[in-house]
Design a protein around this motif. Structure first.
Motif, PDB file in Angstrom:
ATOM      1  N   GLY A  43       0.846  -1.182   0.000  1.00  0.00           N
ATOM      2  CA  GLY A  43       0.000   0.000   0.000  1.00  0.00           C
ATOM      3  C   GLY A  43       0.882   1.233   0.000  1.00  0.00           C
ATOM      4  O   GLY A  43       2.064   1.136  -0.317  1.00  0.00           O
ATOM      5  N   ILE A  45      -3.239   2.209   0.631  1.00  0.00           N
ATOM      6  CA  ILE A  45      -4.509   2.323  -0.057  1.00  0.00           C
ATOM      7  C   ILE A  45      -5.493   2.989   0.894  1.00  0.00           C
ATOM      8  O   ILE A  45      -5.312   2.943   2.111  1.00  0.00           O
ATOM      9  N   VAL A  56      -6.206   5.318   5.687  1.00  0.00           N
ATOM     10  CA  VAL A  56      -5.068   4.871   4.883  1.00  0.00           C
ATOM     11  C   VAL A  56      -4.565   3.578   5.509  1.00  0.00           C
ATOM     12  O   VAL A  56      -4.310   3.518   6.711  1.00  0.00           O
ATOM     13  N   VAL A  87      -0.696  10.773   0.947  1.00  0.00           N
ATOM     14  CA  VAL A  87      -1.930  10.296   0.312  1.00  0.00           C
ATOM     15  C   VAL A  87      -2.880  11.463   0.066  1.00  0.00           C
ATOM     16  O   VAL A  87      -3.556  11.512  -0.972  1.00  0.00           O
ATOM     17  N   TYR A  94      -4.773   6.445  -4.643  1.00  0.00           N
ATOM     18  CA  TYR A  94      -4.716   5.414  -3.609  1.00  0.00           C
ATOM     19  C   TYR A  94      -6.059   4.721  -3.359  1.00  0.00           C
ATOM     20  O   TYR A  94      -6.190   3.981  -2.399  1.00  0.00           O
TER      21      TYR A  94
END
Length: 142
Positions: A43, A45, A56, A87, A94
């Protein structure tokens, strides 16, 4: 007089060192993140973008997590707020949601300006496709 000056200087230096160490954990945490992400895709993500509390996520294999020292685990957690900031610069990158999806604009509103504590580290076993299965939330922002 000299004694007071030395004591004051030591206090000032100790305060600056504390700040250096605080900054250090996110720097060393970034190094841990880079090390883990060189092994496999972990990640970040964004999950929960359909809710008002998205976060996140890093997915880390249990073996990789267990292979980290306690300091490395703590430093990675220290780095997570910085990763949330990253992010926030391009949240669409993401999310596992195509920009053409009808829900996309709503999802983007939900993930706009994620707070620095909106993160989780999840560990699990690696499946046949090389991805980490959700097993346990090992750490999250407070």
């Amino acid at each position: 007089m000299l004694k007071r000056f030395v004591v004051l200087l030591l206090v000032i230096l100790s305060l600056n060192c504390e700040n250096l160490f605080a900054a250090d954990c996110s720097v060393s945490g970034k190094m841990v993140y880079m090390q883990l992400s060189s092994l496999r895709d972990i990640g970040p993500i964004i999950t929960g973008y359909g809710t008002k509390t998205p976060s996140v996520i890093l997915y880390i294999s249990r073996d990789d997590w267990d292979g980290l020292t306690n300091n490395d685990q703590s430093d990675l957690q220290c780095y997570m707020p910085e990763l949330v900031k990253l992010v926030n610069t391009d949240p669409a990158r993401y999310m596992d949601l195509p920009k053409s999806a009808p829900f996309f604009s709503t999802a983007m509103k939900n993930v706009a300006h994620l707070p620095s504590n909106a993160w989780e580290i999840i560990i699990g076993k690696i499946n046949d496709r090389g991805l980490v299965n959700f097993d346990q939330v090992i750490a999250k922002g407070r």
